[in-house]
Design a protein around this motif. Structure first.
Motif, PDB file in Angstrom:
ATOM      1  N   PHE A  54       0.830  -1.198   0.000  1.00 22.16           N
ATOM      2  CA  PHE A  54       0.000   0.000   0.000  1.00 22.16           C
ATOM      3  C   PHE A  54       0.870   1.255   0.000  1.00 22.16           C
ATOM      4  CE2 PHE A  54      -2.298  -3.387   2.095  1.00 22.16           C
ATOM      5  CZ  PHE A  54      -3.543  -3.332   1.490  1.00 22.16           C
ATOM      6  N   ASP A  55       0.462   2.235  -0.813  1.00 19.51           N
ATOM      7  CA  ASP A  55       0.981   3.584  -0.711  1.00 19.51           C
ATOM      8  C   ASP A  55       0.339   4.186   0.545  1.00 19.51           C
ATOM      9  OD1 ASP A  55       2.102   6.093  -1.368  1.00 19.51           O
ATOM     10  OD2 ASP A  55       0.342   6.648  -2.527  1.00 19.51           O
ATOM     11  N   VAL A  56       0.812   5.347   0.969  1.00 20.34           N
ATOM     12  CA  VAL A  56       0.247   5.968   2.172  1.00 20.34           C
ATOM     13  C   VAL A  56      -0.674   7.124   1.805  1.00 20.34           C
ATOM     14  CG1 VAL A  56       0.747   7.189   4.321  1.00 20.34           C
ATOM     15  CG2 VAL A  56       2.139   5.238   3.653  1.00 20.34           C
ATOM     16  N   ASP A  57      -0.107   8.250   1.355  1.00 17.52           N
ATOM     17  CA  ASP A  57      -0.907   9.450   1.108  1.00 17.52           C
ATOM     18  C   ASP A  57      -1.830   9.248  -0.083  1.00 17.52           C
ATOM     19  OD1 ASP A  57       0.171  11.057   3.224  1.00 17.52           O
ATOM     20  OD2 ASP A  57       2.027  11.150   2.060  1.00 17.52           O
ATOM     21  N   GLY A  58      -3.124   9.316   0.164  1.00 11.25           N
ATOM     22  CA  GLY A  58      -4.126   9.083  -0.865  1.00 11.25           C
ATOM     23  C   GLY A  58      -4.669   7.669  -0.862  1.00 11.25           C
ATOM     24  N   TYR A 100       8.699   1.022   3.938  1.00 12.58           N
ATOM     25  CA  TYR A 100       9.741   1.661   3.136  1.00 12.58           C
ATOM     26  C   TYR A 100       9.296   3.077   2.799  1.00 12.58           C
ATOM     27  CZ  TYR A 100      11.089  -3.159   2.896  1.00 12.58           C
ATOM     28  OH  TYR A 100      11.426  -4.442   3.249  1.00 12.58           O
ATOM     29  N   GLN A 101       9.976   4.048   3.406  1.00 18.01           N
ATOM     30  CA  GLN A 101       9.652   5.449   3.192  1.00 18.01           C
ATOM     31  C   GLN A 101      10.772   6.120   2.401  1.00 18.01           C
ATOM     32  OE1 GLN A 101       7.540   7.476   6.460  1.00 18.01           O
ATOM     33  NE2 GLN A 101       8.186   5.734   7.729  1.00 18.01           N
ATOM     34  N   GLY A 102      10.441   7.245   1.775  1.00 14.50           N
ATOM     35  CA  GLY A 102      11.424   7.976   0.981  1.00 14.50           C
ATOM     36  C   GLY A 102      11.793   7.255  -0.305  1.00 14.50           C
ATOM     37  N   GLN A 103      10.860   6.462  -0.827  1.00 11.93           N
ATOM     38  CA  GLN A 103      11.127   5.640  -2.016  1.00 11.93           C
ATOM     39  C   GLN A 103      10.659   6.348  -3.279  1.00 11.93           C
ATOM     40  OE1 GLN A 103      12.860   2.675  -1.801  1.00 11.93           O
ATOM     41  NE2 GLN A 103      13.050   3.362   0.321  1.00 11.93           N
ATOM     42  N   LYS A 104      11.582   6.869  -4.032  1.00 12.81           N
ATOM     43  CA  LYS A 104      11.235   7.513  -5.306  1.00 12.81           C
ATOM     44  C   LYS A 104      11.006   6.461  -6.390  1.00 12.81           C
ATOM     45  CE  LYS A 104      11.748  11.499  -3.407  1.00 12.81           C
ATOM     46  NZ  LYS A 104      10.622  11.943  -2.646  1.00 12.81           N
ATOM     47  N   ASP A 105      11.733   5.329  -6.300  1.00 11.86           N
ATOM     48  CA  ASP A 105      11.580   4.226  -7.250  1.00 11.86           C
ATOM     49  C   ASP A 105      10.818   3.104  -6.554  1.00 11.86           C
ATOM     50  OD1 ASP A 105      11.735   2.187  -9.112  1.00 11.86           O
ATOM     51  OD2 ASP A 105      13.927   2.020  -9.043  1.00 11.86           O
ATOM     52  N   LYS A 106       9.511   3.196  -6.573  1.00 16.26           N
ATOM     53  CA  LYS A 106       8.684   2.230  -5.860  1.00 16.26           C
ATOM     54  C   LYS A 106       8.804   0.828  -6.454  1.00 16.26           C
ATOM     55  CE  LYS A 106       5.416   5.561  -4.008  1.00 16.26           C
ATOM     56  NZ  LYS A 106       4.001   5.819  -3.736  1.00 16.26           N
ATOM     57  N   LEU A 140       0.518   8.973  -9.867  1.00 12.12           N
ATOM     58  CA  LEU A 140       1.464   8.607 -10.917  1.00 12.12           C
ATOM     59  C   LEU A 140       2.700   7.851 -10.427  1.00 12.12           C
ATOM     60  CD1 LEU A 140       1.234  11.862 -13.089  1.00 12.12           C
ATOM     61  CD2 LEU A 140       0.039   9.678 -13.428  1.00 12.12           C
ATOM     62  N   PRO A 141       3.300   8.196  -9.282  1.00 10.46           N
ATOM     63  CA  PRO A 141       4.467   7.431  -8.825  1.00 10.46           C
ATOM     64  C   PRO A 141       4.180   5.954  -8.541  1.00 10.46           C
ATOM     65  CG  PRO A 141       4.397   9.547  -7.712  1.00 10.46           C
ATOM     66  CD  PRO A 141       3.083   9.392  -8.453  1.00 10.46           C
ATOM     67  N   ASP A 142       2.919   5.582  -8.442  1.00 10.07           N
ATOM     68  CA  ASP A 142       2.545   4.192  -8.177  1.00 10.07           C
ATOM     69  C   ASP A 142       2.394   3.355  -9.452  1.00 10.07           C
ATOM     70  OD1 ASP A 142       2.201   4.532  -5.294  1.00 10.07           O
ATOM     71  OD2 ASP A 142       0.457   5.737  -5.833  1.00 10.07           O
ATOM     72  N   LEU A 143       2.272   4.001 -10.595  1.00  7.00           N
ATOM     73  CA  LEU A 143       1.904   3.292 -11.820  1.00  7.00           C
ATOM     74  C   LEU A 143       2.880   2.196 -12.234  1.00  7.00           C
ATOM     75  CD1 LEU A 143       0.309   5.958 -14.176  1.00  7.00           C
ATOM     76  CD2 LEU A 143      -0.737   3.881 -13.250  1.00  7.00           C
ATOM     77  N   ASN A 176     -11.073   7.534  -5.523  1.00 12.92           N
ATOM     78  CA  ASN A 176     -10.690   8.903  -5.864  1.00 12.92           C
ATOM     79  C   ASN A 176      -9.280   9.026  -6.423  1.00 12.92           C
ATOM     80  OD1 ASN A 176      -9.623   8.262  -3.304  1.00 12.92           O
ATOM     81  ND2 ASN A 176      -9.595  10.407  -2.679  1.00 12.92           N
ATOM     82  N   ALA A 177      -8.719   7.941  -6.913  1.00 11.42           N
ATOM     83  CA  ALA A 177      -7.386   7.990  -7.525  1.00 11.42           C
ATOM     84  C   ALA A 177      -7.426   8.812  -8.813  1.00 11.42           C
ATOM     85  CB  ALA A 177      -6.902   6.572  -7.822  1.00 11.42           C
ATOM     86  N   LEU A 178      -6.263   9.220  -9.268  1.00 12.46           N
ATOM     87  CA  LEU A 178      -6.182   9.950 -10.532  1.00 12.46           C
ATOM     88  C   LEU A 178      -6.731   9.096 -11.674  1.00 12.46           C
ATOM     89  CD1 LEU A 178      -2.677  11.646 -10.449  1.00 12.46           C
ATOM     90  CD2 LEU A 178      -4.901  12.655  -9.973  1.00 12.46           C
ATOM     91  N   PRO A 179      -7.365   9.708 -12.668  1.00 15.48           N
ATOM     92  CA  PRO A 179      -7.911   8.941 -13.792  1.00 15.48           C
ATOM     93  C   PRO A 179      -6.893   8.029 -14.476  1.00 15.48           C
ATOM     94  CG  PRO A 179      -8.763  11.169 -13.848  1.00 15.48           C
ATOM     95  CD  PRO A 179      -7.721  11.137 -12.759  1.00 15.48           C
ATOM     96  N   ALA A 180      -5.667   8.474 -14.630  1.00 17.55           N
ATOM     97  CA  ALA A 180      -4.642   7.639 -15.262  1.00 17.55           C
ATOM     98  C   ALA A 180      -4.364   6.388 -14.445  1.00 17.55           C
ATOM     99  CB  ALA A 180      -3.354   8.434 -15.460  1.00 17.55           C
ATOM    100  N   VAL A 181      -4.452   6.498 -13.135  1.00 16.07           N
ATOM    101  CA  VAL A 181      -4.228   5.348 -12.261  1.00 16.07           C
ATOM    102  C   VAL A 181      -5.442   4.421 -12.314  1.00 16.07           C
ATOM    103  CG1 VAL A 181      -3.811   4.620  -9.882  1.00 16.07           C
ATOM    104  CG2 VAL A 181      -2.648   6.642 -10.787  1.00 16.07           C
ATOM    105  N   LEU A 182      -6.617   4.993 -12.280  1.00 17.17           N
ATOM    106  CA  LEU A 182      -7.835   4.185 -12.385  1.00 17.17           C
ATOM    107  C   LEU A 182      -7.843   3.369 -13.682  1.00 17.17           C
ATOM    108  CD1 LEU A 182     -10.418   6.834 -11.140  1.00 17.17           C
ATOM    109  CD2 LEU A 182      -9.726   4.755  -9.925  1.00 17.17           C
ATOM    110  N   ALA A 183      -7.332   3.954 -14.748  1.00 19.01           N
ATOM    111  CA  ALA A 183      -7.311   3.280 -16.048  1.00 19.01           C
ATOM    112  C   ALA A 183      -6.407   2.057 -16.049  1.00 19.01           C
ATOM    113  CB  ALA A 183      -6.867   4.261 -17.131  1.00 19.01           C
TER     114      ALA A 183
END
Length: 178
Positions: free
Chosen positions: A21-25, A86-92, A117-120, A134-141
């Motif tokens: 799981f991501d955290v914020d959002g 794992y926090q501070g992960q730019k490359d998930k 977008l960083p989760d895609l 309520n995720a971004l449309p690009a993520v929902l897609a």
């Protein structure tokens, strides 16, 4: 729930051995709150917390992968017994690959829940990808499944319930609470 789910989704969920799981959002509503003394505040939904504990009790590993750093995430996950934080992960995706290697899992055995977008990249490689309503449309897609609830409002609990049911443990677990 299982009779309402497409067979492909049930199969993907039944194969999951690690829920990420991501955290914020996802675990929060995505808003960043700061007090007057610049301390960060976060609100976590209690239903999500019980869901994460239930996953762990049912043999499904839980991990948090987030780009931000927050002592509140560390404290909440410790309280819930989540060891993989794992926090501070730019490359998930890179972080996820390392975790899977350590746990001797392949990406088909991973459910990744993200909202932005960083989760895609990670979501697209996993066996099951989930997005809060309520995720971004690009993520929902790109999600295999979308929760009915928004991030921070019980979306994580829906994912936990899906996985527990797909593993055939929902009825036995419910009986423990009755």
């Amino acid at each position: 729930m299982s009779d309402r789910l497409p067979a492909e989704l049930r199969e993907r969920a039944a194969a999951v051995r690690l829920a990420v799981f991501d955290v914020d959002g996802v675990l929060t509503d995505g808003r960043l709150w700061y007090s007057e003394d610049q301390r960060e505040l976060k609100a976590f939904h209690v239903h999500d917390g019980l869901g994460l504990r239930r996953l762990l009790a049912n043999g499904i590993e839980v991990a948090i992968i987030t780009a931000r750093m927050s002592h509140l995430v560390t404290e909440r996950m410790a309280e819930l017994g989540v060891a993989h934080v794992y926090q501070g992960q730019k490359d998930k995706l890179g972080c996820l690959n390392q975790l899977c290697e350590a746990l001797q899992l392949n990406l088909d055995q991973v459910c990744y829940t993200g909202d932005d977008l960083p989760d895609l990249r990670a979501m697209r490689r996993c066996g099951l990808s989930v997005a809060p309503a309520n995720a971004l449309p690009a993520v929902l897609a790109h999600a295999n499944w979308t929760t009915r609830r928004n991030g921070g409002e019980g979306a994580v609990r829906e994912v936990c319930d899906l996985l527990i049911e797909a593993h055939g443990r929902a009825e036995a677990e419910l009986a423990q609470w009755l």
